[in-house]
Design an enzyme around this catalytic site. Structure first.
Site, PDB file in Angstrom:
ATOM      1  N   GLU A 114      -4.295 -21.992  15.219  1.00 59.24           N
ATOM      2  CA  GLU A 114      -4.394 -22.417  13.915  1.00 59.24           C
ATOM      3  C   GLU A 114      -3.574 -23.396  13.166  1.00 59.24           C
ATOM      4  O   GLU A 114      -3.644 -23.550  11.648  1.00 59.24           O
ATOM      5  CB  GLU A 114      -4.949 -20.917  13.306  1.00 59.24           C
ATOM      6  CG  GLU A 114      -5.881 -20.530  13.411  1.00 59.24           C
ATOM      7  CD  GLU A 114      -5.753 -18.543  13.221  1.00 59.24           C
ATOM      8  OE1 GLU A 114      -4.498 -18.359  12.192  1.00 59.24           O
ATOM      9  OE2 GLU A 114      -6.292 -17.176  13.586  1.00 59.24           O
ATOM     10  N   GLU A 149      -7.555 -17.041   5.087  1.00 60.18           N
ATOM     11  CA  GLU A 149      -7.891 -17.429   5.845  1.00 60.18           C
ATOM     12  C   GLU A 149      -8.196 -18.654   5.881  1.00 60.18           C
ATOM     13  O   GLU A 149      -9.450 -19.235   5.405  1.00 60.18           O
ATOM     14  CB  GLU A 149      -8.658 -16.838   6.435  1.00 60.18           C
ATOM     15  CG  GLU A 149      -8.705 -15.042   7.258  1.00 60.18           C
ATOM     16  CD  GLU A 149      -7.827 -15.295   8.609  1.00 60.18           C
ATOM     17  OE1 GLU A 149      -7.303 -16.464   9.115  1.00 60.18           O
ATOM     18  OE2 GLU A 149      -7.758 -14.904   9.167  1.00 60.18           O
TER      19      GLU A 149
END
Length: 395
Positions: free
Chosen positions: A165, A364
């Site tokens: 990520e 997110e």
């Protein structure tokens, strides 16, 4: 940019001369007593750099200053040994150049080396920021906090808890760059002037929580642990699915907030993802963030992850009423979906809420399969920009 104090100078005069907030100049020179400036002392001017210039026929300090919309004395102070009445063609002088555009390019594969290069660059141009090493990763890479501001309200952002990520790191670093630009140019972001935010808030950021893991995803395994990480990765040299730190521990499953629940239902040994470790807070990266949080006593925290265009803000009913208000606010600013509760424990946000009873959020970013392509960078950044500014603006 460094200049040398002359007799009769003051930091207030430098503020007027270069068009930079006096507070930013004071904070860029914390070791200098503004009431007893000593001639010959070096002083930092934030938001500028000195650029070499070769004198051409017809040049004068007045002409050069007029072309750049600066004061003649701004040139004189950078060239104390130059006689402006005797400039010669070919002579090299220094000119002050205001920084008006980003120095960070977030649209690249952003590993720990790139982060360190950008960190050094912003420290040089914006010396009012405070940079502190809060720990080291398993492989000894520095874990770095960047702080901006002088306010009582303490807001914290972190990024790249999870290795694949990593796009969250350049997103956060780009906001830091844009904020610094707005501060030194009396600018605004999304219609909000930056300087009042500097006085109200202290913004704490750890843009790269998991440098070993990010480097593994982007660059492959270092020789020192090549065999171990390939074994953990089931023999594969493709690390796109790797979320953990270099030891195969998921750093966002490391916090003592019902850790035992996650330990019982997730991986039982080091893995690319979802192994909570042998106990809470065994990994240096997770420990560093926990200790920083305890030391700073943040009022709000924001953990950046990918993906789903959603954010989470509750935990076990322990979040304060302000969290719900902020969640509605951030839904409007980002377009992301707000979720109060989810069947998940042992994350940083969970632990922060359970221990401190203050607003904590997990965002997110983006959509798709991790690692998200860098082509999503601009969309993600624009989605999050309102949240970044809003967290500093709304009390």
């Amino acid at each position: 940019m460094k200049i040398t104090v002359r007799s009769g100078d003051s930091l207030w005069y430098y503020s007027q001369l270069f068009g930079v907030s006096l507070q930013l100049i004071l904070d860029s020179n914390r070791n200098v007593n503004p009431n007893t400036l000593t001639p010959g002392t070096d002083v930092n001017i934030p938001g500028f750099f000195a650029s070499g210039y070769t004198i051409k026929s017809g040049d004068s300090f007045w002409k050069l200053a007029s072309e750049r919309n600066i004061s003649v004395d701004a040139i004189s102070i950078l060239n104390p040994s130059v006689n402006p009445s005797r400039l010669q063609v070919g002579q090299v002088i220094q000119l002050p150049e205001r920084v008006v555009s980003r120095i960070i390019d977030g649209r690249v594969n952003y590993d720990s080396s790139r982060f360190q290069e950008d960190l050094a660059a912003i420290q040089e141009i914006y010396p009012f920021i405070r940079v502190e090493q809060i720990g080291r990763s398993v492989l000894g890479k520095p874990l770095t906090e960047i702080r901006i501001g002088r306010g009582q309200r303490k807001i914290h952002y972190n990024a790249s808890f999870h290795a694949n990520e990593w796009i969250t790191t350049p997103v956060l670093m780009t906001f830091i760059n844009d904020y610094l630009l707005a501060l030194t140019n009396y600018g605004s972001i999304r219609g909000v002037y930056a300087l009042p935010l500097y006085d109200i808030n202290t913004l704490s950021t750890v843009p790269l929580v998991n440098p070993d893991g990010v480097d593994l995803v982007l660059n492959g395994p270092p020789a020192s642990v090549r065999g171990e990480v390939i074994e953990i990765n089931n023999g594969s040299t493709n690390f796109n699915n790797w979320k953990a730190n270099i030891r195969g521990v998921d750093l966002n499953n490391q916090y003592p907030a019902n850790w035992e629940i996650e330990q019982a239902r997730k991986e039982q040994a080091p893995a690319p993802a979802n192994f909570p470790g042998e106990a809470p807070l065994t990994e240096p990266e997770a420990i560093a963030i926990a200790e920083l949080t305890g030391n700073r006593q943040f009022d709000q925290t924001y953990a950046l992850h990918t993906q789903g265009e959603v954010f989470f803000w509750g935990y076990e009913g322990l979040e304060p009423p302000l969290s719900a208000e902020l969640a509605q606010y951030y839904e409007r600013l980002s377009g992301y979906r707000s979720v109060q509760y989810v069947d998940s424990h042992a994350g940083y946000k969970d632990w922060f809420i359970s221990v401190y009873r203050r607003p904590g959020f997990t965002f997110e970013l983006g959509r798709g399969v991790n690692p998200l392509p860098i082509s999503q960078f601009d969309t993600i950044y624009q989605d999050m920009l309102g949240v970044f500014v809003g967290s500093l603006y709304r009390r």
